[in-house]
Design an enzyme around this catalytic site. Structure first.
Site, PDB file in Angstrom:
ATOM      1  N   SER A 133       1.412  -9.881  -0.726  1.00  0.00           N
ATOM      2  CA  SER A 133       1.167  -8.455  -0.971  1.00  0.00           C
ATOM      3  C   SER A 133       1.563  -7.537   0.471  1.00  0.00           C
ATOM      4  O   SER A 133       1.703  -6.414   0.600  1.00  0.00           O
ATOM      5  CB  SER A 133      -0.137  -7.953  -0.764  1.00  0.00           C
ATOM      6  N   LYS A 156       0.841  -0.591   0.251  1.00  0.00           N
ATOM      7  CA  LYS A 156       0.082  -0.239   0.223  1.00  0.00           C
ATOM      8  C   LYS A 156       0.943   0.954   0.197  1.00  0.00           C
ATOM      9  O   LYS A 156       0.280   2.497  -0.499  1.00  0.00           O
ATOM     10  CB  LYS A 156      -1.067  -0.295   1.103  1.00  0.00           C
ATOM     11  N   GLU A 171      -9.581   6.110   2.879  1.00  0.00           N
ATOM     12  CA  GLU A 171     -10.523   4.538   3.893  1.00  0.00           C
ATOM     13  C   GLU A 171      -9.757   3.265   3.857  1.00  0.00           C
ATOM     14  O   GLU A 171      -8.592   3.633   3.505  1.00  0.00           O
ATOM     15  CB  GLU A 171     -11.930   4.584   2.764  1.00  0.00           C
TER      16      GLU A 171
HETATM   17  C1  LIG Z   1      -1.538  -6.969   2.675  1.00  0.00           C
HETATM   18  C2  LIG Z   1      -2.588  -6.392   1.479  1.00  0.00           C
HETATM   19  N1  LIG Z   1      -2.830  -7.374   0.209  1.00  0.00           N
HETATM   20  C3  LIG Z   1      -4.334  -6.591   0.237  1.00  0.00           C
HETATM   21  C4  LIG Z   1      -4.835  -6.326   0.387  1.00  0.00           C
HETATM   22  C5  LIG Z   1      -5.768  -5.783  -0.744  1.00  0.00           C
HETATM   23  O1  LIG Z   1      -6.238  -4.674  -1.601  1.00  0.00           O
HETATM   24  P1  LIG Z   1      -5.961  -4.427  -2.979  1.00  0.00           P
HETATM   25  O2  LIG Z   1      -6.617  -5.128  -4.318  1.00  0.00           O
HETATM   26  O3  LIG Z   1      -5.933  -3.510  -3.487  1.00  0.00           O
HETATM   27  O4  LIG Z   1      -4.095  -4.986  -3.890  1.00  0.00           O
HETATM   28  C6  LIG Z   1      -4.829  -5.613   1.223  1.00  0.00           C
HETATM   29  C7  LIG Z   1      -6.082  -4.314   1.623  1.00  0.00           C
HETATM   30  O5  LIG Z   1      -5.768  -3.818   2.544  1.00  0.00           O
HETATM   31  C8  LIG Z   1      -4.543  -5.516   2.120  1.00  0.00           C
HETATM   32  O6  LIG Z   1      -4.110  -4.722   3.754  1.00  0.00           O
END
Ligand SMILES: Cc1ncc(COP(=O)(O)O)c(C=O)c1O
Length: 400
Positions: free
Chosen positions: A378, A90, A112
């Site tokens: 992620s 993020k 948000e």
């Molecule tokens: C660690 C992590 N991965 C994935 C996501 C999902 O978001 P996005 O689909 O925008 O990557 C989030 C959302 O809060 C997150 O905190």
């Protein structure tokens, strides 16, 4: 050649666009007219690259996961966004957007958040740039991700719990949009994913595209070719997936696999698998797939993972699915939990619950031994540790 990138009106095929109330028209138009100029300016590039390197810690490693590879019979690399400052992908987006906001003369930031990762990343860059920061977060998420709430407060942000709907990400987004309508001139809304009105999906995808830019270079070094056979990422709104696939989106040699949150099962009535369950509609300013009932009322989503608990999906992903460019798999809560423990025990990496959904796609795939697979982790699992502890209590001998 057909491209899956955005067109000049902010559409991906028939998805996207900017459906905003009259009061926001001017500030959204202003952003549309300026985001590319700002992002392509020398000053932006210099500061963005420098902060990604020295503050976030990029490039994030592309780690060859030997034991996981043996388990699934292919060559699996993990793109380690969990190692970024603040613990997830993020921050790539919030660094970019705070620079854009500054350039456009904004003095107040709103955001948000679901899992709290985007909230923490926004509070972090606001501290860095000395900007006022207000984060909207559903009350359910305030409770299940409370360490992130404390972090945001420590960073100087005001966290406003939202008590409408099922008190999760959709409701927090509604509230942030309401705030924006009341302060359209001085406020920049840092949206945390590839959702919202044009230009947000494209702007966020571009800011996250550093992920695939690095994958290209790292694969070239490690595999002597700059593309994988498979890219796998989880999708909530879609930003880590958009960043993972950005430079490969029109490259048909690369298969794209998106993992969405099946919750208790796609047909259970407790799910957030928007691409499986959604119909075309408009949510938070974009035409996309939306979980809705026959009257067009939004259905409450459910997932164990706060970051995937959203009834919409980025228009880029809705189009990839409609065009069959991406394979979309629903990964249930149980499968994600199993995958989180599997990664932890095989590689010593505790993933975020969201990322565990991407890992949960692996057993559903059939790989050849020579296949090169890049899976984006992620985020890290610190924020989910209580859920993991509960799981261990329920299943003392978690057997893998
Ligand atoms: C660690 C992590 N991965 C994935 C996501 C999902 O978001 P996005 O689909 O925008 O990557 C989030 C959302 O809060 C997150 O905190």
């Amino acid at each position: 050649m057909k491209t899956f990138q955005v067109d000049e009106n902010g559409y991906y095929g028939r998805f996207g666009g900017a459906y905003v109330p009259e009061i926001l028209y001017r500030c959204v138009k202003n952003l549309q007219d300026n985001y590319l100029t700002v992002m392509q300016s020398e000053a932006f590039r210099r500061e963005f690259d420098q902060l990604l390197r020295d503050y976030v810690g990029r490039p994030s490693p592309l780690y060859f996961a030997r034991r996981l590879s043996e388990r699934y019979g292919c060559r699996i690399y993990l793109k380690r966004e969990d190692l970024n400052h603040t613990g997830a992908h993020k921050i790539n987006n919030t660094i970019g957007q705070i620079l854009i906001a500054q350039q456009m003369g904004k003095t107040r930031i709103i955001a948000e958040t679901g899992a709290g990762q985007h909230g923490v990343a926004t509070a972090t860059v606001c501290a860095l740039k000395n900007m006022r920061c207000i984060v909207y977060m559903g009350k359910t998420d305030v409770e299940r991700q409370h360490t992130n709430v404390q972090k945001m407060k420590m960073l100087g942000a005001e966290v406003r719990p939202v008590t409408s709907g099922n008190m999760t990400l959709k409701d927090a987004t509604n509230e942030a949009i309401r705030d924006w309508c009341c302060h359209p001139t001085d406020t920049h809304y840092i949206i945390g994913s590839t959702v919202g009105p044009h230009p947000y999906p494209d702007m966020v995808a571009r800011l996250q595209s550093v992920i695939s830019e690095e994958i290209r270079k790292q694969l070239q070094q490690q595999e002597c070719r700059d593309y994988p056979d498979y890219l796998i990422a989880c999708v909530g709104g879609g930003s880590n997936a958009a960043g993972t696939i950005y430079h490969y989106i029109d490259d048909r040699r690369v298969k794209i696999v998106l993992a969405e949150a099946g919750g208790k099962g796609v047909d259970s009535g407790l799910s957030a698998a928007t691409i499986h369950l959604g119909e075309e509609g408009i949510i938070h300013g974009a035409r996309t797939l939306v979980m809705q009932n026959e009257d067009g009322q939004i259905e409450e989503p459910y997932s164990i993972s706060a970051g995937l608990d959203y009834p919409g999906i980025g228009p880029v992903h809705a189009n990839l699915a409609a065009q069959k460019r991406a394979t979309v798999l629903a990964v249930d809560d149980d499968e994600a939990l199993y995958a989180a423990f599997e990664l932890t025990r095989l590689e010593g990496i505790i993933p975020a619950l969201e990322s565990a959904h991407a890992l949960g796609a692996l057993p559903k795939m059939h790989f050849k031994p020579e296949d090169v697979v890049v899976l984006t982790v992620s985020g890290r699992g610190d924020k989910d540790i209580e859920t993991y502890i509960k799981q261990m209590k329920n299943d003392e001998n978690i057997s893998l």
